[in-house]
Scaffold this motif. Sequence first.
Motif, short mmCIF file in Angstrom:
data_model
loop_
_atom_site.label_atom_id
_atom_site.label_comp_id
_atom_site.label_asym_id
_atom_site.label_seq_id
_atom_site.Cartn_x
_atom_site.Cartn_y
_atom_site.Cartn_z
N SER A 81 0.90 -1.20 -0.17
CA SER A 81 0.16 -0.21 0.11
C SER A 81 0.94 1.39 -0.07
CB SER A 81 -1.15 0.10 1.14
OG SER A 81 -0.30 -0.14 2.40
N ASP A 82 2.18 1.18 -0.19
CA ASP A 82 3.06 2.30 0.25
C ASP A 82 3.38 2.92 -1.68
OD1 ASP A 82 5.10 4.18 0.13
OD2 ASP A 82 6.51 2.74 1.40
N SER A 83 2.38 4.00 -1.62
CA SER A 83 2.62 4.49 -2.98
C SER A 83 3.84 5.26 -3.45
CB SER A 83 1.41 5.55 -3.18
OG SER A 83 1.65 6.49 -2.20
N SER A 84 4.89 5.06 -2.34
CA SER A 84 6.19 5.91 -2.63
C SER A 84 7.07 4.74 -3.33
CB SER A 84 6.84 6.61 -1.39
OG SER A 84 7.10 5.66 -0.39
N ARG A 85 6.74 3.77 -3.27
CA ARG A 85 7.71 2.69 -3.85
C ARG A 85 7.11 2.35 -5.27
NH1 ARG A 85 9.39 -0.69 0.97
NH2 ARG A 85 10.40 -2.13 -0.64
N ASP A 86 8.38 2.01 -6.14
CA ASP A 86 8.08 1.81 -7.31
C ASP A 86 7.17 0.29 -7.45
OD1 ASP A 86 8.43 1.13 -10.10
OD2 ASP A 86 10.70 1.48 -10.04
N SER A 87 5.88 0.71 -8.02
CA SER A 87 5.22 -0.46 -8.39
C SER A 87 5.57 -1.17 -9.65
CB SER A 87 3.65 -0.35 -8.45
OG SER A 87 3.31 0.76 -7.43
N GLY A 88 6.48 -0.69 -10.47
CA GLY A 88 6.68 -1.36 -11.99
C GLY A 88 7.80 -2.43 -11.72
N VAL A 89 8.44 -2.50 -10.51
CA VAL A 89 9.40 -3.73 -10.27
C VAL A 89 8.89 -4.35 -9.38
CG1 VAL A 89 11.77 -4.12 -9.91
CG2 VAL A 89 11.33 -1.85 -10.99
N VAL A 90 9.06 -5.70 -9.42
CA VAL A 90 8.50 -6.73 -8.50
C VAL A 90 9.63 -7.69 -8.22
CG1 VAL A 90 6.65 -8.24 -7.76
CG2 VAL A 90 5.97 -6.28 -8.83
N PHE A 107 16.19 -2.14 -1.05
CA PHE A 107 15.13 -2.34 -2.16
C PHE A 107 14.08 -1.50 -2.24
CE2 PHE A 107 11.96 -4.84 -4.59
CZ PHE A 107 12.12 -4.46 -5.92
N ASN A 108 13.15 -0.92 -3.30
CA ASN A 108 12.29 0.00 -3.13
C ASN A 108 11.23 -0.30 -4.21
OD1 ASN A 108 11.20 2.40 -2.04
ND2 ASN A 108 11.79 3.72 -3.70
N GLY A 109 11.34 -1.50 -4.34
CA GLY A 109 10.07 -1.69 -5.45
C GLY A 109 9.08 -2.66 -4.54
N LYS A 110 8.34 -3.45 -5.19
CA LYS A 110 7.32 -4.22 -4.72
C LYS A 110 7.61 -5.77 -4.48
CE LYS A 110 4.43 -0.94 -4.18
NZ LYS A 110 3.13 -0.43 -3.98
N TYR A 111 7.06 -6.66 -3.92
CA TYR A 111 7.61 -8.10 -3.58
C TYR A 111 6.41 -9.08 -4.26
CZ TYR A 111 11.41 -6.22 -0.87
OH TYR A 111 12.28 -5.59 -0.32
N HIS A 112 6.63 -10.12 -4.37
CA HIS A 112 5.90 -11.31 -4.57
C HIS A 112 6.42 -12.66 -3.99
CE1 HIS A 112 2.13 -12.83 -6.31
NE2 HIS A 112 2.67 -13.87 -6.37
N ILE A 113 5.63 -13.11 -2.78
CA ILE A 113 6.26 -14.23 -1.97
C ILE A 113 5.53 -15.47 -2.51
CG2 ILE A 113 6.55 -15.34 0.18
CD1 ILE A 113 5.88 -11.52 -0.02
N LEU A 114 6.60 -16.44 -3.14
CA LEU A 114 6.05 -17.86 -3.46
C LEU A 114 5.50 -18.57 -2.39
CD1 LEU A 114 8.95 -18.21 -6.07
CD2 LEU A 114 6.66 -17.69 -6.74
N GLY A 115 6.07 -18.38 -1.28
CA GLY A 115 5.63 -19.57 -0.31
C GLY A 115 6.31 -20.82 -0.45
N GLY A 116 7.38 -20.90 -1.08
CA GLY A 116 8.41 -22.23 -1.13
C GLY A 116 8.90 -22.18 -2.32
N ARG A 117 9.47 -23.34 -2.58
CA ARG A 117 9.81 -23.72 -3.98
C ARG A 117 9.49 -24.88 -4.62
NH1 ARG A 117 10.76 -24.29 0.65
NH2 ARG A 117 12.23 -22.26 0.92
N ILE A 118 9.51 -25.05 -5.99
CA ILE A 118 9.09 -26.54 -6.47
C ILE A 118 10.28 -27.45 -6.25
CG2 ILE A 118 8.97 -27.69 -8.86
CD1 ILE A 118 8.55 -24.69 -10.19
N ASP A 119 9.55 -28.69 -5.55
CA ASP A 119 10.21 -29.62 -4.85
C ASP A 119 9.49 -30.91 -5.08
OD1 ASP A 119 11.71 -31.06 -3.29
OD2 ASP A 119 11.61 -30.00 -1.42
N PRO A 120 9.73 -31.61 -6.19
CA PRO A 120 8.92 -32.87 -6.64
C PRO A 120 9.07 -33.94 -5.34
CG PRO A 120 10.33 -32.13 -8.57
CD PRO A 120 10.69 -31.17 -7.23
#
Length: 208
Positions: A81-90, A107-120
């Motif tokens: 929700s921080d509009s001062s951060r760069d929404s164009g870079v995740v 880092f001043n962009g946004k994030y996406h958290i995967l919640g893990g890694r692919i692990d067959p």
Amino acid sequence: MGLKVPSMSSFPKYLEKLKDAFYALPSVTPRSAEKMAVDFVRLPREKRSEILKDISAASTEIKVCRICGNYSNEEVCEICSDSSRDSGVVCVVEEPFDVYAVEDAGFNGKYHILGGRIDPLNKISPSDLRINSLMKRLSSGKIKEIILATNLNRKGIATARYIFNEIKREFPEIAVTQPAHGLSEGTEIVYVNPHTLKEAFEDRKEFG
Ligand SMILES: [Zn+2]
């Protein structure tokens, strides 16, 4: 009057239960669970009550941000929700604690958290991770660059490769990069010092 440290073979019932509770946390070993149980009962009663209150509050109040998947006090976290951060870079990371490491690196962009890694081997497939929600975010057209900052071990690299292919198939115009400078194979993001991580982000290169 201090508490007597029990021998581990005759752990009293309540310490045993406490030990099991701590041992439910994946980062805690059996021996450190025993130590934590003993450390806990050694604390003054008031301190113990305070900790119990905090655990209870965290357990009921913590939310997961509906945009990035990070832990949050609200439906949408402070970073999203921080509009001062760069929404164009995740920046895409495996776990919430990776976010704190990347934040320390400035880092001043946004994030996406995967919640893990692919692990067959442990039956974790792409559909168990927050990859669909990442694709949905990308379809907004506002994101210009994705930084894949998964760990540089076998599973992390395979996960990044999978996401890279997904993005390139659906959104070929979006730049996909990775932190580069100074990060060697096997590196886990959470253990990189902020200065090195900052340089790795500044010198990021095209993924591949
Ligand atoms: Zn968020």
